[in-house]
Design a protein around this motif. Structure first.
Motif, PDB file in Angstrom:
ATOM      1  N   SER A 163      24.234 -46.718  19.138  1.00 35.64           N
ATOM      2  CA  SER A 163      23.019 -47.213  18.583  1.00 35.64           C
ATOM      3  C   SER A 163      23.733 -48.946  19.516  1.00 35.64           C
ATOM      4  O   SER A 163      24.291 -49.112  18.984  1.00 35.64           O
ATOM      5  N   GLN A 164      22.878 -48.925  20.565  1.00 39.91           N
ATOM      6  CA  GLN A 164      23.300 -50.303  20.549  1.00 39.91           C
ATOM      7  C   GLN A 164      21.687 -51.367  20.368  1.00 39.91           C
ATOM      8  O   GLN A 164      20.511 -50.343  20.124  1.00 39.91           O
ATOM      9  N   ILE A 165      21.727 -52.462  19.728  1.00 39.29           N
ATOM     10  CA  ILE A 165      20.700 -53.421  18.756  1.00 39.29           C
ATOM     11  C   ILE A 165      20.826 -54.953  18.505  1.00 39.29           C
ATOM     12  O   ILE A 165      22.053 -54.835  18.595  1.00 39.29           O
ATOM     13  N   VAL A 166      20.057 -55.095  18.304  1.00 36.15           N
ATOM     14  CA  VAL A 166      19.262 -56.973  18.634  1.00 36.15           C
ATOM     15  C   VAL A 166      19.614 -57.317  16.621  1.00 36.15           C
ATOM     16  O   VAL A 166      18.859 -56.477  16.573  1.00 36.15           O
ATOM     17  N   LEU A 167      20.854 -57.277  17.038  1.00 41.51           N
ATOM     18  CA  LEU A 167      20.411 -57.619  15.057  1.00 41.51           C
ATOM     19  C   LEU A 167      19.384 -58.926  15.024  1.00 41.51           C
ATOM     20  O   LEU A 167      19.327 -59.551  15.833  1.00 41.51           O
ATOM     21  N   ALA A 168      19.306 -59.924  13.468  1.00 40.60           N
ATOM     22  CA  ALA A 168      18.231 -60.847  13.488  1.00 40.60           C
ATOM     23  C   ALA A 168      19.074 -61.875  13.530  1.00 40.60           C
ATOM     24  O   ALA A 168      18.066 -62.692  13.616  1.00 40.60           O
ATOM     25  N   SER A 169      20.263 -62.090  13.555  1.00 39.83           N
ATOM     26  CA  SER A 169      21.561 -63.006  14.276  1.00 39.83           C
ATOM     27  C   SER A 169      20.857 -63.372  15.849  1.00 39.83           C
ATOM     28  O   SER A 169      21.074 -64.755  16.459  1.00 39.83           O
ATOM     29  N   GLU A 228      22.202 -61.586  17.655  1.00 40.63           N
ATOM     30  CA  GLU A 228      23.378 -60.545  18.207  1.00 40.63           C
ATOM     31  C   GLU A 228      23.635 -59.286  18.606  1.00 40.63           C
ATOM     32  O   GLU A 228      22.483 -58.324  17.855  1.00 40.63           O
ATOM     33  N   VAL A 229      24.574 -58.986  19.924  1.00 38.57           N
ATOM     34  CA  VAL A 229      24.214 -57.367  20.397  1.00 38.57           C
ATOM     35  C   VAL A 229      25.101 -56.784  19.793  1.00 38.57           C
ATOM     36  O   VAL A 229      26.101 -57.007  20.532  1.00 38.57           O
ATOM     37  N   ALA A 230      24.948 -55.707  19.304  1.00 37.45           N
ATOM     38  CA  ALA A 230      25.257 -54.685  18.774  1.00 37.45           C
ATOM     39  C   ALA A 230      26.181 -53.652  18.892  1.00 37.45           C
ATOM     40  O   ALA A 230      24.210 -52.686  19.325  1.00 37.45           O
ATOM     41  N   HIS A 231      27.148 -53.061  19.075  1.00 38.01           N
ATOM     42  CA  HIS A 231      27.125 -51.655  19.047  1.00 38.01           C
ATOM     43  C   HIS A 231      27.696 -51.206  18.072  1.00 38.01           C
ATOM     44  O   HIS A 231      28.615 -51.282  17.192  1.00 38.01           O
ATOM     45  N   ALA A 232      26.661 -50.157  17.350  1.00 36.25           N
ATOM     46  CA  ALA A 232      27.099 -49.147  16.248  1.00 36.25           C
ATOM     47  C   ALA A 232      27.737 -47.469  16.467  1.00 36.25           C
ATOM     48  O   ALA A 232      26.363 -46.790  17.534  1.00 36.25           O
ATOM     49  N   ASN A 244      14.175 -48.432   8.673  1.00 38.98           N
ATOM     50  CA  ASN A 244      14.502 -49.807   9.508  1.00 38.98           C
ATOM     51  C   ASN A 244      14.378 -51.247   8.917  1.00 38.98           C
ATOM     52  O   ASN A 244      15.279 -50.517   7.866  1.00 38.98           O
ATOM     53  N   ASN A 245      14.661 -52.089   9.386  1.00 38.62           N
ATOM     54  CA  ASN A 245      14.981 -53.450   8.815  1.00 38.62           C
ATOM     55  C   ASN A 245      16.178 -53.883   9.411  1.00 38.62           C
ATOM     56  O   ASN A 245      16.539 -55.104   8.720  1.00 38.62           O
ATOM     57  N   PHE A 246      17.011 -53.228   9.838  1.00 37.58           N
ATOM     58  CA  PHE A 246      18.748 -53.208  10.153  1.00 37.58           C
ATOM     59  C   PHE A 246      19.389 -53.896  11.445  1.00 37.58           C
ATOM     60  O   PHE A 246      19.088 -55.354  11.731  1.00 37.58           O
ATOM     61  N   GLY A 247      17.082 -53.867  12.120  1.00 38.65           N
ATOM     62  CA  GLY A 247      17.972 -54.694  13.551  1.00 38.65           C
ATOM     63  C   GLY A 247      16.581 -53.625  14.390  1.00 38.65           C
ATOM     64  O   GLY A 247      15.654 -53.172  14.071  1.00 38.65           O
ATOM     65  N   ILE A 248      16.613 -54.428  15.743  1.00 37.65           N
ATOM     66  CA  ILE A 248      16.009 -54.233  17.181  1.00 37.65           C
ATOM     67  C   ILE A 248      16.671 -52.988  17.822  1.00 37.65           C
ATOM     68  O   ILE A 248      17.467 -53.565  18.829  1.00 37.65           O
ATOM     69  N   VAL A 249      16.812 -51.087  17.805  1.00 37.61           N
ATOM     70  CA  VAL A 249      17.275 -50.646  18.102  1.00 37.61           C
ATOM     71  C   VAL A 249      17.070 -50.742  20.225  1.00 37.61           C
ATOM     72  O   VAL A 249      16.227 -50.294  20.485  1.00 37.61           O
ATOM     73  N   THR A 250      17.682 -50.878  20.878  1.00 32.34           N
ATOM     74  CA  THR A 250      17.042 -51.271  22.031  1.00 32.34           C
ATOM     75  C   THR A 250      17.406 -49.978  23.256  1.00 32.34           C
ATOM     76  O   THR A 250      17.231 -50.153  24.487  1.00 32.34           O
ATOM     77  N   SER A 251      18.817 -49.268  22.837  1.00 30.44           N
ATOM     78  CA  SER A 251      18.987 -47.998  23.057  1.00 30.44           C
ATOM     79  C   SER A 251      19.667 -46.938  22.160  1.00 30.44           C
ATOM     80  O   SER A 251      20.747 -47.936  21.798  1.00 30.44           O
ATOM     81  N   PHE A 252      19.607 -45.779  22.642  1.00 30.34           N
ATOM     82  CA  PHE A 252      20.355 -44.799  21.507  1.00 30.34           C
ATOM     83  C   PHE A 252      21.697 -43.272  22.847  1.00 30.34           C
ATOM     84  O   PHE A 252      20.791 -43.223  23.661  1.00 30.34           O
ATOM     85  N   ASN A 253      22.812 -43.314  23.279  1.00 34.26           N
ATOM     86  CA  ASN A 253      23.174 -42.190  23.107  1.00 34.26           C
ATOM     87  C   ASN A 253      22.449 -40.930  22.366  1.00 34.26           C
ATOM     88  O   ASN A 253      23.107 -40.867  21.384  1.00 34.26           O
TER      89      ASN A 253
END
Length: 382
Positions: A155-161, A163-167, A184-193
Motif C-alpha cells: 500500500s502507498q499511503i499519505v500519513l498525517a505528517s 509523508e508518503v510511505a510504502h507498506a 482506518n485512521n492510519f492515513g490516506i491510502v492512494t494506491s495498493f498492489n
C-alpha cells in the motif's frame, strides 16, 4: 461576518487548489458530489469544501496544507473512498473538508502479470475484489484466497505528517499488517498492489425459493459450510422482503467454470466475473439504509431464532414507504480462513480453528426521512 465559503478560502490558502478540484457549498458540482453517497445518511453532513485530488502528490499537498489548521483545532477532515459505509460522518463531515478520492483511478499490471496496481479481463486476469459493484471485503474467490485484503502486497499511503510511505512485508511491516483489516485512521491510502488471478468463465447463478423454505435452505447451507472440500465454490444466502413479497435466495459460484459441480446443482449458468457481480450491486441513491452484522458459528437453531426475530420486526414496519429488508448469511469457511492465514494473515486475526463461521447481515432500506425513527426503533432493538 464572512460566509463559510469565504472563511474556508481564508483558512486554506490558494496552493491547496492547484490541480485539485475543489467545490464549495451552493455550486452544482458540490451538490452532485455530496448527494452521491450509498446511503442518504451520508448525504446529510455539509462540509465547507469537497476537495477531489487526482494523484498522490495532490493528496500530499492537501494534507500538508491542512495539517496546521487541524492541529490548531480550526478544521477537521473526512476521507471518502467509494462512499459505501452508511452512517453519517463515516466518510463526510459537517463544517470541515471532505477529501473525495474517487479521481484516483488507474490500473498498472506488473511485467510478469502477477501483481496489479489498482478492466483486467481484457488481460485475462482479475483479482480478489468484491462480489458486488463498489463493495469489497469478501470475494467469490475468497475460499481459495482469503479476504480481499489478504491479496494486497503493498500500500502507498499519505500519513498525517504529509509523508508518503510504502507498506509491505519488508517496509513498515506493522503498518502493512494494520492496513489489512485494521479499520482506518492510519492515513490516506492512494494506491495498493494486489496479486492477480486468471480470469475466465465462472459457473454462477441465483436460485429463488418461497419464504417458507428458509429453514431447509439454512440446513443445506450449513451442511455445505461444514463439509466444503471444493476451494473454488462460494455461496451467499438470504431471506428478503420487497414490494410486498418475501423470497429466499442462494447465490452460488464455481470460479473455475466447472459445469454442474457436485456442491452446486441448481440455477447455474456460465457468465464472466464482471457481468455477474455488477447486477447484484443494490445502489439506491437517496434512500435511507444501513446494515448491521454479527459473526457466529454455523448454529442452525440460533440462526432460525434470528430469522424469527427478523420476521417479527418486518411485520411491524413493512408498510413503511419503499421498504426493503434483507437478512443474509455469508460463510467464512475453514478453507477460506486457512488460506487467509497462509497468505500472511491480517489484523482481524481469525484463527482457522474458529471456523467455519457465518456472517449474519441485516439491511433495511426505506424512502422517507420521517420514517427513520420508526425503522431504527424495532431494528435496533432486535
Amino acid at each position: 461576518m464572512p460566509s463559510l465559503t469565504a472563511s474556508v478560502r481564508i483558512l486554506i490558502p490558494p496552493p491547496m487548489y492547484s490541480g485539485t478540484q475543489s467545490f464549495f457549498l451552493g455550486v452544482k458540482e458540490y451538490e452532485q458530489a455530496n448527494g452521491s453517497y450509498f446511503s442518504a445518511f451520508e448525504n446529510q453532513p455539509k462540509p465547507w469544501c469537497i476537495a477531489k485530488p487526482k494523484d498522490v502528490a495532490q493528496v500530499q499537498g492537501l494534507v500538508t496544507t491542512i495539517r496546521p489548521h487541524i492541529l490548531s483545532g480550526l478544521c477537521q477532515v473526512a476521507i471518502r473512498g467509494a462512499g459505501h459505509t452508511p452512517f453519517a460522518g463515516s466518510a463526510n463531515i459537517n463544517r470541515g473538508i471532505t477529501i473525495d478520492m474517487r479521481r484516483l483511478k488507474g490500473i498498472t499490471l506488473s511485467e510478469d502479470g502477477s501483481v496489479v496496481e489498482i478492466g483486467l479481463e481484457k488481460q485475462g486476469l482479475t483479482t480478489t475484489g468484491g462480489r458486488v459493484g463498489r463493495v469489497g471485503g469478501l470475494s467469490m474467490f475468497s475460499t481459495r484466497t482469503g479476504f480481499a485484503c489478504d491479496s494486497v502486497t503493498e500500500s502507498q499511503i499519505v500519513l498525517a505528517s504529509g509523508e508518503v510511505a510504502h507498506a509491505n512485508d519488508h517496509q513498515n511491516t506493522d503498518l502493512f499488517w494494520a492496513l489489512k483489516g485494521g479499520l482506518n485512521n492510519f492515513g490516506i491510502v492512494t494506491s495498493f498492489n494486489m496479486k492477480t488471478l486468471k480470469a475466465g468463465k465462472i459457473w454462477a447463478g441465483v436460485t429463488y425459493y418461497t419464504s417458507g423454505t428458509f429453514s431447509q435452505l439454512l440446513e443445506k447451507a450449513c451442511e455445505f459450510v461444514e463439509n466444503q472440500t471444493d476451494h473454488d465454490t462460494h455461496i451467499m444466502c438470504s431471506a428478503g422482503y420487497g414490494f410486498g413479497h418475501q423470497a429466499v435466495s442462494c447465490v452460488m459460484y464455481h470460479t473455475q467454470g466447472r459445469e454442474n459441480p457436485p456442491s452446486l446443482r441448481d440455477g447455474i449458468r456460465f457468465v464472466t466475473i464482471d457481468s455477474f457481480g455488477i447486477p447484484f450491486a443494490l445502489i439506491l441513491p437517496s434512500s435511507s439504509q444501513y446494515w448491521a452484522s454479527i459473526t457466529i458459528h454455523a448454529d442452525i437453531s440460533l440462526i432460525n431464532l434470528f430469522h424469527d426475530k427478523w420476521q417479527e420486526t418486518l411485520a411491524q414496519i413493512k408498510d413503511v414507504e419503499g421498504f426493503i429488508f434483507s437478512f443474509g448469511f455469508h460463510p467464512l469457511t475453514q478453507a477460506m480462513l486457512e488460506n487467509s492465514e497462509r497468505a500472511g494473515g491480517n489484523a482481524a486475526a481469525i484463527p482457522p480453528s474458529d471456523g467455519p463461521l457465518l456472517v449474519l447481515l441485516i439491511n433495511p432500506i426505506w424512502t422517507l426521512p420521517e420514517d427513520d425513527e420508526r425503522v431504527f426503533k424495532p431494528v435496533g432493538k432486535d
